[in-house]
Write an enzyme that holds these catalytic residues in place. Sequence first.
Site, PDB file in Angstrom:
ATOM      1  N   GLN A   1     -30.861 -10.350   3.013  1.00 17.22           N
ATOM      2  CA  GLN A   1     -29.682  -9.778   2.374  1.00 17.22           C
ATOM      3  C   GLN A   1     -30.088  -8.716   1.358  1.00 17.22           C
ATOM      4  OE1 GLN A   1     -26.732 -10.350   3.356  1.00 17.22           O
ATOM      5  NE2 GLN A   1     -25.945  -8.845   1.938  1.00 17.22           N
TER       6      GLN A   1
ATOM      7  N   HIS B   1     -30.727  -4.848   2.106  1.00 18.58           N
ATOM      8  CA  HIS B   1     -29.662  -3.903   2.491  1.00 18.58           C
ATOM      9  C   HIS B   1     -29.590  -2.717   1.527  1.00 18.58           C
ATOM     10  CE1 HIS B   1     -27.537  -5.173   6.026  1.00 18.58           C
ATOM     11  NE2 HIS B   1     -27.544  -6.421   5.630  1.00 18.58           N
TER      12      HIS B   1
ATOM     13  N   GLU C   1     -19.087 -13.133   1.599  1.00 14.08           N
ATOM     14  CA  GLU C   1     -19.039 -12.516   2.931  1.00 14.08           C
ATOM     15  C   GLU C   1     -19.755 -13.424   3.951  1.00 14.08           C
ATOM     16  OE1 GLU C   1     -21.352  -8.968   3.029  1.00 14.08           O
ATOM     17  OE2 GLU C   1     -20.516  -8.268   4.936  1.00 14.08           O
ATOM     18  N   HIS C   2     -20.985 -13.820   3.625  1.00 15.75           N
ATOM     19  CA  HIS C   2     -21.756 -14.737   4.474  1.00 15.75           C
ATOM     20  C   HIS C   2     -22.037 -16.016   3.701  1.00 15.75           C
ATOM     21  CE1 HIS C   2     -23.084 -10.573   5.504  1.00 15.75           C
ATOM     22  NE2 HIS C   2     -22.860 -10.984   6.733  1.00 15.75           N
TER      23      HIS C   2
ATOM     24  N   ASP D   1     -25.461 -11.146  12.468  1.00 11.85           N
ATOM     25  CA  ASP D   1     -25.397  -9.690  12.306  1.00 11.85           C
ATOM     26  C   ASP D   1     -25.506  -8.977  13.646  1.00 11.85           C
ATOM     27  OD1 ASP D   1     -25.202  -9.862   9.596  1.00 11.85           O
ATOM     28  OD2 ASP D   1     -27.325  -9.448   9.189  1.00 11.85           O
TER      29      ASP D   1
ATOM     30  N   HIS E   1      27.056  -3.817   6.805  1.00 13.54           N
ATOM     31  CA  HIS E   1      26.361  -4.823   7.616  1.00 13.54           C
ATOM     32  C   HIS E   1      27.379  -5.840   8.141  1.00 13.54           C
ATOM     33  CE1 HIS E   1      22.738  -3.114   5.946  1.00 13.54           C
ATOM     34  NE2 HIS E   1      21.966  -3.988   6.551  1.00 13.54           N
TER      35      HIS E   1
END
Lengths: 426, 426
Positions: free
Chosen positions: A252, A255, A320-321, A354, A413
């Site tokens: 991770q 990145h 996220e993960h 991934d 209406h």
Amino acid sequence: MKRLTVQQFLQEKQNTEQTDSRSLDESVLNIISGVKKEGDSALVHFTEKFDGIRLNQIAVSENEFLEAEKAVGSQFNAALQKARQNITAFHAGQKEQSWFINQMGGITLGQKVTPIERVGVYIPGGKASYPSSVMMNVIPAQLAGVKEIVLTTPPQPDGKISPYVLAAAKEAGVDKVYKVGGAQAIAALAYGTETISRVFKIVGPGNAYVARAKKWVYGDVAIDMIAGPSEICIIADETAEPYFVAADLLSQAEHDEQARPLLITTSRHIAETVQNDISNQIDQLERKTIARQSLEQNGRIILADTLPEAFDTANTIAPEHLQLMIRDPFENLPNITNAGAIFLGNYSPEPLGDYLAGPNHTLPTGGTATFSSPLGVYDFVKKSSVIHYPNDALNHVSEDIISLANAEGLTAHANSIQIRKDEDDA
Amino acid sequence: MKRLTVQQFLQEKQNTEQTDSRSLDESVLNIISGVKKEGDSALVHFTEKFDGIRLNQIAVSENEFLEAEKAVGSQFNAALQKARQNITAFHAGQKEQSWFINQMGGITLGQKVTPIERVGVYIPGGKASYPSSVMMNVIPAQLAGVKEIVLTTPPQPDGKISPYVLAAAKEAGVDKVYKVGGAQAIAALAYGTETISRVFKIVGPGNAYVARAKKWVYGDVAIDMIAGPSEICIIADETAEPYFVAADLLSQAEHDEQARPLLITTSRHIAETVQNDISNQIDQLERKTIARQSLEQNGRIILADTLPEAFDTANTIAPEHLQLMIRDPFENLPNITNAGAIFLGNYSPEPLGDYLAGPNHTLPTGGTATFSSPLGVYDFVKKSSVIHYPNDALNHVSEDIISLANAEGLTAHANSIQIRKDEDDA
């Protein structure tokens, strides 16, 4: 990596304020209005300015695709096809059908599902190339039945696009690839230029300019999400393999400097061993400078007293993960309420998801898993309600509708119902 | 109503430029940052400024609910219950289940569906009151399993909330109602104050301030959509009842001056008769001044040569409401690709859907039906992917993952797979 108790971590989380983005907005808005006014020539201008290359042609040529196919090699091609199969198999489970119900008196109600007609996929360029993102964004759109899928990505300094990205685009079945990146690409997709037709939805990851441009065009066009830095949260008890935990946190961290590797553990032994293993592994990595900065700035080891406390903390983070490297990962799945993707056990590391397992790797970041989902087939369709009442069925409910319309002061209406009733009574 | 050919209409549509909203943004951003800094006291301040009332208490009291229940009367209550039943019956069909698939080698993949934890519903106030919007926004959230649903709505000049709105909130099962409107309500829901807890998603209609505030908080919190003026598009052939068509266009026109009533017809006779019928009906309406302005500014009668041309035009408009008042409405449903809700036949007018039929009346406006859907149960859940691979299954795909990771230059990703393989090979 900084080590904290759950209390300390939550305190720190609360104190983190969002950065002001007004200066970024100024330049993003200028780019968007430039593209709206000048079309293709603005794209050429901004590409020269930001990517350092003057484009002769915005669209990738057939010849460039053929060159790319040769360049990538057979091992990559085989892996790409395996990924394609797995991604297709998983996402096929997300397909939605139109449905209808019939009620007493000849009433039909329904929900009609229709694909979005044209979709644009943004793929980042720069130093890295992301063929996996091409597959993850294009395949669900294909399965949804989108008629036209175009892709934009910034050109390299030599004016070309990464062969890996082009090979993936070909394999996934993209209709057109354009050599445009940044906010200018988002503007072109949202509003159209001479070369690029406007789309109805823009998906795909990008840098701060891309993310901000997506926020600005949102509403005129649909977007998938505003993605922030990537995150992992690993919950580890004493059964976790610390050497694996360290490798996964590092995967991770490589990145970018903003990436957030988090470990929540109930075991002081794991906390210490993982930290040592990280030190041992990091020096062998190509991107060790980036990984080190990410770990120092954003990496956290959080000591939880119990597993329930660890789950609560993860749900507050809404990562996220999320990797559950604990004794009974399946049994504890109901305790996880907020996470983009959940990886179970010691042999399901994030890179598996991934690239290859099948579920999408475009996931909600920055706590947005509290309210949003992985990219999926459902992102590329929209629904229409269908309503049919015969004359008698409408008469049967006329009084109720008129009563509700009058309560809202909307007499036209009420009248639309009343005149049908009057005709019937006559 | 202006009468046009399809060509003229499409030309006019293209020339319509969006208005610049920078001055609106300035005040909306000030309100948002005020609420972020000052919390409740900013809410009291802005409510005094914009709604002309100084609040002693932001939350509606139990006593106010009881008073409202008595005030609305039994006929309204009965209609509300009927609406609730129908809305619940239709939306129950939208519920999604978590699912899992097992693949060879002990692999489990899945999609876990979880409700969003806390949701805020915005209901407009001012001169009108919208109990139907309460039902339409709250019921799908309830069905999704949202734990806490709060509602904000601007107070009347006497500091009270419309009894119809309160009765509907009670009937639908709202947890709390707050007397706050405008951008300040959106800010309070997005970021929280002493009294109002922050939510993860904000839904519901509102004026330009509310819409713009929703655009600004989007990303920090989910929103349903940025709603524009309401629209109807009626496709009528010679089998349509012109008197009904006129009433239905008027029911749209009475909403507000920006409302867009559109008729596409293949029959010159219908075009002329509808125009006459509108003139005859309009004078009897309470909101005739609004309706007249809407019709003059935004009303259009479009003459199409053929029904296929009428369908194409409607798909380009992507209207919020589409009525098919033609000979074979069901048979032509496949020809409609972009519309929020589709009403079939002479006895399914829009007010039926607005109040009672069951499908949601919160629908995409301004052409956004090209990419978005009616509000539904699906808006109140989010998904998490689930991935489990055993050791052997991971080994089986190790080489493919490593190849893809290396193509992207992410060696720590490759390493996370490699160390597991090495351990196994050893």
